[in-house]
Design a protein around this motif. Structure first.
Motif, PDB file in Angstrom:
ATOM      1  N   GLU A  99      41.493   9.524  50.824  1.00 49.08           N
ATOM      2  CA  GLU A  99      41.365   9.872  52.235  1.00 49.08           C
ATOM      3  C   GLU A  99      42.071   8.801  53.074  1.00 49.08           C
ATOM      4  O   GLU A  99      41.547   7.715  53.299  1.00 49.08           O
ATOM      5  CB  GLU A  99      39.904  10.001  52.657  1.00 49.08           C
ATOM      6  N   ILE A 100      43.257   9.128  53.535  1.00 48.71           N
ATOM      7  CA  ILE A 100      44.062   8.164  54.274  1.00 48.71           C
ATOM      8  C   ILE A 100      43.661   8.102  55.741  1.00 48.71           C
ATOM      9  O   ILE A 100      43.882   7.088  56.414  1.00 48.71           O
ATOM     10  CB  ILE A 100      45.559   8.524  54.131  1.00 48.71           C
ATOM     11  N   TYR A 101      43.057   9.171  56.249  1.00 49.17           N
ATOM     12  CA  TYR A 101      42.646   9.267  57.646  1.00 49.17           C
ATOM     13  C   TYR A 101      41.490  10.260  57.689  1.00 49.17           C
ATOM     14  O   TYR A 101      41.431  11.173  56.851  1.00 49.17           O
ATOM     15  CB  TYR A 101      43.828   9.757  58.502  1.00 49.17           C
ATOM     16  N   PRO A 102      40.543  10.091  58.574  1.00 48.11           N
ATOM     17  CA  PRO A 102      39.401  11.018  58.586  1.00 48.11           C
ATOM     18  C   PRO A 102      39.829  12.481  58.566  1.00 48.11           C
ATOM     19  O   PRO A 102      40.551  12.951  59.442  1.00 48.11           O
ATOM     20  CB  PRO A 102      38.696  10.658  59.902  1.00 48.11           C
ATOM     21  N   GLY A 103      39.414  13.191  57.502  1.00 51.98           N
ATOM     22  CA  GLY A 103      39.732  14.607  57.357  1.00 51.98           C
ATOM     23  C   GLY A 103      41.072  14.895  56.718  1.00 51.98           C
ATOM     24  O   GLY A 103      41.405  16.064  56.494  1.00 51.98           O
ATOM     25  N   ILE A 104      41.872  13.868  56.402  1.00 56.06           N
ATOM     26  CA  ILE A 104      43.201  14.060  55.785  1.00 56.06           C
ATOM     27  C   ILE A 104      43.201  13.363  54.438  1.00 56.06           C
ATOM     28  O   ILE A 104      43.045  12.138  54.358  1.00 56.06           O
ATOM     29  CB  ILE A 104      44.327  13.524  56.687  1.00 56.06           C
ATOM     30  N   VAL A 105      43.379  14.154  53.367  1.00 55.61           N
ATOM     31  CA  VAL A 105      43.273  13.651  52.004  1.00 55.61           C
ATOM     32  C   VAL A 105      44.605  13.853  51.289  1.00 55.61           C
ATOM     33  O   VAL A 105      45.196  14.942  51.332  1.00 55.61           O
ATOM     34  CB  VAL A 105      42.145  14.371  51.236  1.00 55.61           C
TER      35      VAL A 105
END
Length: 732
Positions: free
Chosen positions: A572-578
């Motif tokens: 998960e590089i950013y909240p909600g983006i995997v």
């Protein structure tokens, strides 16, 4: 084109003789200076030429450039005189300047950088071991700059790691005064012998070198000639300071502190909280070269907060150590790779996983030299904090036997033991052996091997590293290999990632132009790769670049990177983006521009664009610096990442603004304001400091965090701290 220059070997350096008059070549051997004993000291006011006390001292005048005209005499005359009394060592410096109105003066606050200002520095190798020493410096305002040199300045100490190198956070008790006049500028240094550490016996000969910087010419010159690949801390090439009859060390210093603090946590809904505290440190000279430091109820309220970072990979972030107690003699505990695999990293003591303060009840450190052995032993006890960390005892012991020609062998042991009731099995231990070998003038070999012991750990608990470096004025070549087991866990150290094998190499060429506006071209190529033990490649980074530097201080860097990232599990590089598992290959280009940092206004900007995992990224970072005289300095740093992936697009911004105003060289106010949209946080750190001896004094500190997540800037927490510390010399 000029005909090819005949290359002459002088003092181990390759110098282009066609660019240097034959009557003005550097000496064949390191120079020697003599110190003159006096009954009464000079008057410390920055005036050297009119003070009769200095007239009995020999005058050192020959300085040799490394930049811009390597091997040529310095463009302006410099005079150095050395005298001493029973109490202190004195240096009288006269920096003649044919254009005194063009002298560049940057900051006047203690330990401010000296690279972008006219300056003068001294390095003293008091043990004459050609590896370790003390550095002192100033600029035309009388700025106090000091630090500790370990292993000829090679390592990561300057980054705030525990590894060797140059430790700017060492603060000694000494004085300097400077003044600007029609001749240029002059300075007087007074360094008490009790501030230094040295062997017993008389007479003594110390290693010494001097560096002068003339910023408008981008000129650096040394008394003992150096190659352009080296710095002042190349102690194996230093000259000698003879004629010293030094007193026996009798050091006993006590530095108590008292503080009052008020705080409020708005997120938890708590009310105002206030408390007062006291503690202090004691320094005792066990022998002339061995020092015992004790600390009780240790506090670091005056230390600047960490600079925020945005993490776009799946590995640990590295935050440098800033606390003075741990940074003193930090190089004596050096084993590992800076910021990647360090066997001892002092930030593990007194700080939780997220930077929470864990109270330090007491601690002790014994460090110094016994013969040719650098040794250090540290023991610290912390109090438990519920939900953060249990009470722990941290201990580390280190010995390094120095050998001739930059060589030596060492051992280290580190231990963490939980001390809460019933926590006997909660412990971690690390062991290591390390060595380095200097071969001739240019070759260095280094290696270390380590093992950790943690109850219940799985996988190999070993780590090993080997490197070879060839460093000449024109070429820097190195190759390194690191092997870290999946179970290796130095809990009193720092580990960026675990379970990997890492080959690394660099080929770096420096071409110096003797005529024209262009000073240097620095083409280079490097590779850095990480493989799992089963052969899976986790990371790969091939970098091809060229740096162009002009005589006026401007730089342009052009390069490209070939990157591979391998993921064994979702990230998960950013909240909600995997980012899903897989191997991702990409290419990116980069462009860096730097204007003259010695100017009142300067800009450094970096642009990188290309592939990123299964998408693309455009990254831009710009730093704008400005100053008004030597009192006001400011910089604004903005970093932006625009990332587009198959799972979504996001943008991150990180802004830092640092302001500093110096009323005098010891009275200043600083502000660090940061905005991080990844965590929706505004943070403010304001510090007013009135420095006394050895960085003690009065400090007023204000800290605040604000939430910007919902468009507002409501407060999260706030604190105000007033702290006073004072050093007392109990033996004189």
């Amino acid at each position: 084109m000029r005909e090819a220059c005949r290359i002459t070997l002088v003092t181990g350096l390759l110098l282009a003789s066609a660019a240097i008059p034959s009557a003005a070549l550097p000496p064949d051997h390191p120079p020697v200076a003599s110190a003159v004993a006096l009954e009464a000291p000079p008057v410390l006011d920055g005036e050297v030429l009119q003070d009769p006390t200095w007239q009995s001292a020999p005058v050192l005048t020959e300085f040799w450039q490394t930049t811009p005209d390597e091997g040529a005499p310095a463009s302006e005359r410099t005079e150095v005189r050395v005298v001493y009394t029973k109490e202190a060592l004195y240096f009288g410096i006269v920096c003649h300047d044919s254009e005194p109105s063009r002298i560049v003066v940057n900051e006047s606050r203690r330990d401010s950088p000296l690279e972008e200002t006219d300056s003068f520095r001294i390095v003293l190798d008091t043990y004459r071991d050609r590896q370790n020493g003390f550095a002192f410096g100033t600029n035309p305002t009388g700025l106090e700059y000091d630090g500790q040199v370990t292993s000829e300045g090679e390592g990561g100490g300057g980054l705030g790691s525990s590894l060797g190198g140059f430790n700017l956070n060492w603060d000694g008790s000494w004085e300097v005064k400077a003044r600007i006049g029609e001749h240029g500028w002059s300075a007087e240094f007074a360094i008490p012998f009790r501030t230094l550490r040295y062997a017993a016996g008389n007479p003594q000969s110390w290693g010494v070198n001097f560096e002068r910087t003339i910023r408008r010419r981008n000129e650096t010159a040394y008394w003992a000639p150096l190659g352009r690949q080296h710095t002042l801390y190349r102690l194996s090439s230093a000259g000698a300071l003879d004629g010293l009859h030094v007193p026996s060390q009798r050091t006993l210093q006590v530095a108590p502190y008292a503080l009052a603090q008020g705080s409020r946590d708005f997120e938890s809904g708590g009310g105002r909280d206030g408390h007062a505290d006291a503690g202090g440190e004691l320094k005792f000279g066990v022998t002339p070269s061995l020092t015992l430091d004790l600390t009780v109820n240790t506090d670091f309220a005056q230390v600047e907060v960490d600079e925020q970072q945005i993490n776009l990979d799946r590995f640990n972030l590295f935050y440098p150590e800033k606390r003075p107690f741990f940074l003193e003699n930090a190089g004596f505990f050096s084993v590992g790779i800076p910021g990647e695999a360090e066997l001892f990293f002092s930030r593990r003591i007194g700080l939780g996983p997220e930077g929470e303060v864990v109270p330090i009840l007491a601690g002790a450190r014994l460090s110094g030299k016994v013969g040719r052995v650098n040794m250090g032993a540290l023991d610290m006890q912390t109090r438990g904090v519920e939900g953060v960390a249990p009470a722990n005892n941290f201990a580390v012991a280190r010995a390094f036997h120095e050998l001739p020609n930059r060589s030596g062998v060492g051992l280290l042991f580190a231990n963490r033991q939980a001390t809460d009731d019933g926590a006997g099995s909660d412990h971690n231990r690390s062991f290591s052996v390390d060595s380095r070998w200097g071969i001739g003038r240019y070759m260095d070999l280094a290696a270390w091997a380590a093992s950790s012991r943690t109850p219940g750990a799985r996988g190999s608990q070993h780590a090993a590293h080997a490197s070879a470096t060839w460093n000449t004025p024109s070429w820097l070549l190195f190759g390194k290999y690191t092997d870290v087991g999946a179970g290796f866990d130095p809990q009193v150290g720092f580990l960026l990632r675990s379970g990997y094998r890492r080959p690394e190499f660099l080929v770096f060429h420096t071409h110096r132009f003797h005529e024209g506006a262009l000073l240097e071209a620095r083409p280079h190529v490097s590779y850095d790769g990480y493989w799992k033990p089963d052969g899976f490649q986790e990371s790969g980074f091939l970098h091809v670049d060229n740096h162009l530097e002009w005589r006026g201080g401007w730089e342009l860097h052009t390069g490209f990177n070939v990157i591979r990232e391998g993921l064994l599990e979702p990230f998960e590089i950013y909240p909600g983006i995997v980012v899903p598992p897989g191997t991702y290959d990409s290419v990116e280009g980069q462009l860096v521009g730097i204007t003259n940092k010695g100017a009142p206004l300067s800009l450094e900007t970096r642009l990188t664009a290309g592939g990123f995992f299964d998408g693309s990224r455009v990254s831009a970072t710009s730093t704008l610096r400005g100053r008004i005289g030597d009192r006001f300095n400011a910089y604004v740093d903005w970093s932006r990442n625009d990332v587009s992936l198959e799972a979504g697009r996001f943008v991150t911004n990180l802004v830092r603004t640092r302001l500093s105003y110096s009323f005098t060289t010891r009275l200043y106010v600083q502000a660090l304001v940061q905005y991080n949209d990844r965590v929706s946080n505004w943070s403010t750190n304001l510090r007013l400091g009135w420095l006394q001896t050895a960085n003690t004094g009065l400090f007023l500190v204000y800290n605040e965090n604000r939430d910007s997540e919902r468009g507002g800037i409501g407060p999260r927490d706030r604190s105000v701290t007033l702290k006073f510390s004072r050093m007392f010399e109990l033996l004189r």
